[in-house]
Write a protein that holds these residues in place. Structure first.
Motif, mmCIF file in Angstrom:
data_model
loop_
_atom_site.group_PDB
_atom_site.id
_atom_site.type_symbol
_atom_site.label_atom_id
_atom_site.label_comp_id
_atom_site.label_asym_id
_atom_site.label_seq_id
_atom_site.Cartn_x
_atom_site.Cartn_y
_atom_site.Cartn_z
ATOM 1 N N ILE A 136 5.891 -6.591 5.986
ATOM 2 C CA ILE A 136 6.601 -7.436 5.030
ATOM 3 C C ILE A 136 5.843 -7.537 3.712
ATOM 4 N N LEU A 137 4.490 -7.577 3.798
ATOM 5 C CA LEU A 137 3.703 -7.850 2.602
ATOM 6 C C LEU A 137 3.862 -6.818 1.486
ATOM 7 N N PRO A 138 4.001 -5.479 1.777
ATOM 8 C CA PRO A 138 4.172 -4.539 0.659
ATOM 9 C C PRO A 138 5.413 -4.804 -0.170
ATOM 10 N N PHE A 139 6.399 -5.495 0.385
ATOM 11 C CA PHE A 139 7.621 -5.744 -0.371
ATOM 12 C C PHE A 139 7.582 -7.047 -1.147
ATOM 13 N N VAL A 140 6.515 -7.830 -0.984
ATOM 14 C CA VAL A 140 6.408 -9.094 -1.702
ATOM 15 C C VAL A 140 5.716 -8.834 -3.032
ATOM 16 N N GLU A 141 6.158 -9.465 -4.113
ATOM 17 C CA GLU A 141 5.580 -9.184 -5.418
ATOM 18 C C GLU A 141 4.144 -9.684 -5.483
ATOM 19 N N LYS A 142 3.380 -9.068 -6.413
ATOM 20 C CA LYS A 142 1.926 -9.152 -6.370
ATOM 21 C C LYS A 142 1.389 -10.558 -6.565
ATOM 22 N N ASP A 143 2.095 -11.439 -7.301
ATOM 23 C CA ASP A 143 1.486 -12.733 -7.605
ATOM 24 C C ASP A 143 2.060 -13.867 -6.772
ATOM 25 N N HIS A 144 2.681 -13.527 -5.612
ATOM 26 C CA HIS A 144 3.134 -14.570 -4.691
ATOM 27 C C HIS A 144 1.922 -15.188 -4.023
ATOM 28 N N PHE A 145 2.005 -16.493 -3.692
ATOM 29 C CA PHE A 145 0.825 -17.169 -3.165
ATOM 30 C C PHE A 145 0.427 -16.666 -1.783
ATOM 31 N N VAL A 146 1.392 -16.097 -1.032
ATOM 32 C CA VAL A 146 1.127 -15.751 0.367
ATOM 33 C C VAL A 146 0.134 -14.599 0.486
ATOM 34 N N HIS A 147 -0.040 -13.829 -0.620
ATOM 35 C CA HIS A 147 -1.016 -12.735 -0.576
ATOM 36 C C HIS A 147 -2.428 -13.254 -0.349
ATOM 37 N N TYR A 163 -3.378 -15.363 1.820
ATOM 38 C CA TYR A 163 -3.701 -15.620 3.223
ATOM 39 C C TYR A 163 -4.022 -14.361 3.991
ATOM 40 N N PHE A 164 -3.865 -13.175 3.365
ATOM 41 C CA PHE A 164 -4.098 -11.924 4.073
ATOM 42 C C PHE A 164 -5.171 -11.142 3.358
ATOM 43 N N PRO A 165 -6.080 -10.494 4.097
ATOM 44 C CA PRO A 165 -7.070 -9.634 3.443
ATOM 45 C C PRO A 165 -6.414 -8.407 2.833
ATOM 46 N N ARG A 166 -7.241 -7.549 2.192
ATOM 47 C CA ARG A 166 -6.690 -6.397 1.484
ATOM 48 C C ARG A 166 -5.988 -5.466 2.453
ATOM 49 N N GLN A 167 -5.067 -4.669 1.939
ATOM 50 C CA GLN A 167 -4.226 -3.853 2.806
ATOM 51 C C GLN A 167 -4.991 -2.758 3.533
ATOM 52 N N GLU A 168 -6.127 -2.316 2.952
ATOM 53 C CA GLU A 168 -6.869 -1.253 3.632
ATOM 54 C C GLU A 168 -7.368 -1.739 4.982
ATOM 55 N N TYR A 169 -7.711 -3.059 5.065
ATOM 56 C CA TYR A 169 -8.259 -3.572 6.311
ATOM 57 C C TYR A 169 -7.241 -3.559 7.433
ATOM 58 N N ALA A 170 -5.928 -3.473 7.091
ATOM 59 C CA ALA A 170 -4.911 -3.442 8.138
ATOM 60 C C ALA A 170 -5.021 -2.188 8.975
ATOM 61 N N ILE A 171 -5.614 -1.126 8.437
ATOM 62 C CA ILE A 171 -5.847 0.068 9.237
ATOM 63 C C ILE A 171 -7.262 0.055 9.791
ATOM 64 N N LEU A 172 -8.238 -0.372 8.963
ATOM 65 C CA LEU A 172 -9.633 -0.277 9.380
ATOM 66 C C LEU A 172 -9.924 -1.137 10.608
ATOM 67 N N ILE A 173 -9.415 -2.371 10.623
ATOM 68 C CA ILE A 173 -9.773 -3.276 11.712
ATOM 69 C C ILE A 173 -9.291 -2.771 13.068
ATOM 70 N N PRO A 174 -8.023 -2.356 13.251
ATOM 71 C CA PRO A 174 -7.647 -1.826 14.570
ATOM 72 C C PRO A 174 -8.400 -0.564 14.943
ATOM 73 N N VAL A 175 -8.667 0.303 13.957
ATOM 74 C CA VAL A 175 -9.374 1.545 14.277
ATOM 75 C C VAL A 175 -10.777 1.249 14.768
ATOM 76 N N PHE A 176 -11.494 0.360 14.048
ATOM 77 C CA PHE A 176 -12.847 0.040 14.473
ATOM 78 C C PHE A 176 -12.861 -0.672 15.823
ATOM 79 N N THR A 177 -11.894 -1.580 16.035
ATOM 80 C CA THR A 177 -11.819 -2.252 17.328
ATOM 81 C C THR A 177 -11.564 -1.252 18.446
ATOM 82 N N GLY A 178 -10.636 -0.305 18.210
ATOM 83 C CA GLY A 178 -10.344 0.705 19.220
ATOM 84 C C GLY A 178 -11.545 1.567 19.527
ATOM 85 N N VAL A 179 -12.275 1.973 18.477
ATOM 86 C CA VAL A 179 -13.472 2.796 18.688
ATOM 87 C C VAL A 179 -14.507 2.025 19.488
#
Lengths: 103, 82
Positions: B29-40, B42-58
């Motif tokens: 949902i977050l990529p479709f929300v405009e950049k200056d909405h407040f809800v951004h 509450y979430f870390p940067r988008q790169e971490y959405a891939i890094l965290i599961p990969v590191f946890t899996g490893v």
């Protein structure tokens, strides 16, 4: 810098590279503007979907384990009857001289 | 005893549902929300959405392999000593 033809089309349409101006001077602007995952309308394929599939599969498995734990049938009456049967069997075997062990 | 089982099962399902909803919101949902909405915020940067599961899996996979190897070495040593 010479870019191959098939790559130059993708660079112009998807990444916002402007023809005529060298790629090297446009690099800072491109790298700053492009976000990590872009919505599908921009023409860039979405990178996180396979990782998302794996994470959701793991979540589904965990959910099924949790639900199964919650719905596990315990049958308390059968448990009581089972304990009675165990005691009976132990007495019977002890009378016949068989060593039953854990008491 | 069944109450403890039910509590653990409930906790597991709550954890899995929250992780799933947070991750879905973050990735889809977050990529479709405009950049200056407040809800951004509450979430870390988008790169971490891939890094965290990969590191946890490893980490999980390497822990599993280490554990299996450790058990195998211990059992072979016991067989040799007996």
């Amino acid at each position: 810098m010479r870019v191959p033809n098939y790559l130059s089309i993708r660079l112009v349409s998807d990444m916002g590279v402007r023809r005529g101006d060298g790629i090297r001077n446009q690099l800072p602007r491109i790298l700053k503007s492009r976000s990590a995952f872009s919505p599908p309308g921009s023409g860039i394929s979405s990178p996180p979907l396979p990782v998302y599939a794996i994470v959701s599969l793991g979540c589904y498995g965990l959910l099924m384990v949790g639900v199964g734990l919650m719905m596990f049938p315990t049958c308390p009456q059968e448990a009581v009857l089972l304990q009675k049967d165990i005691v009976e069997a132990k007495e019977f075997l002890k009378r016949r001289g068989v060593d039953v062990g854990s008491d | 005893m069944e109450l403890a089982d039910k509590a653990v099962g409930f906790l597991l399902s709550v954890i899995s549902l929250s992780i799933f909803s947070y991750y879905t919101f973050w990735v889809i949902i977050l990529p479709f929300v405009e950049k200056d909405h407040f809800v951004h915020g509450y979430f870390p940067r988008q790169e971490y959405a891939i890094l965290i599961p990969v590191f946890t899996g490893v980490a999980v996979l390497s822990f599993l392999c280490l554990f299996v190897g450790f058990v195998m070495i211990k059992s072979s040593k016991k067989k040799k000593s007996v």
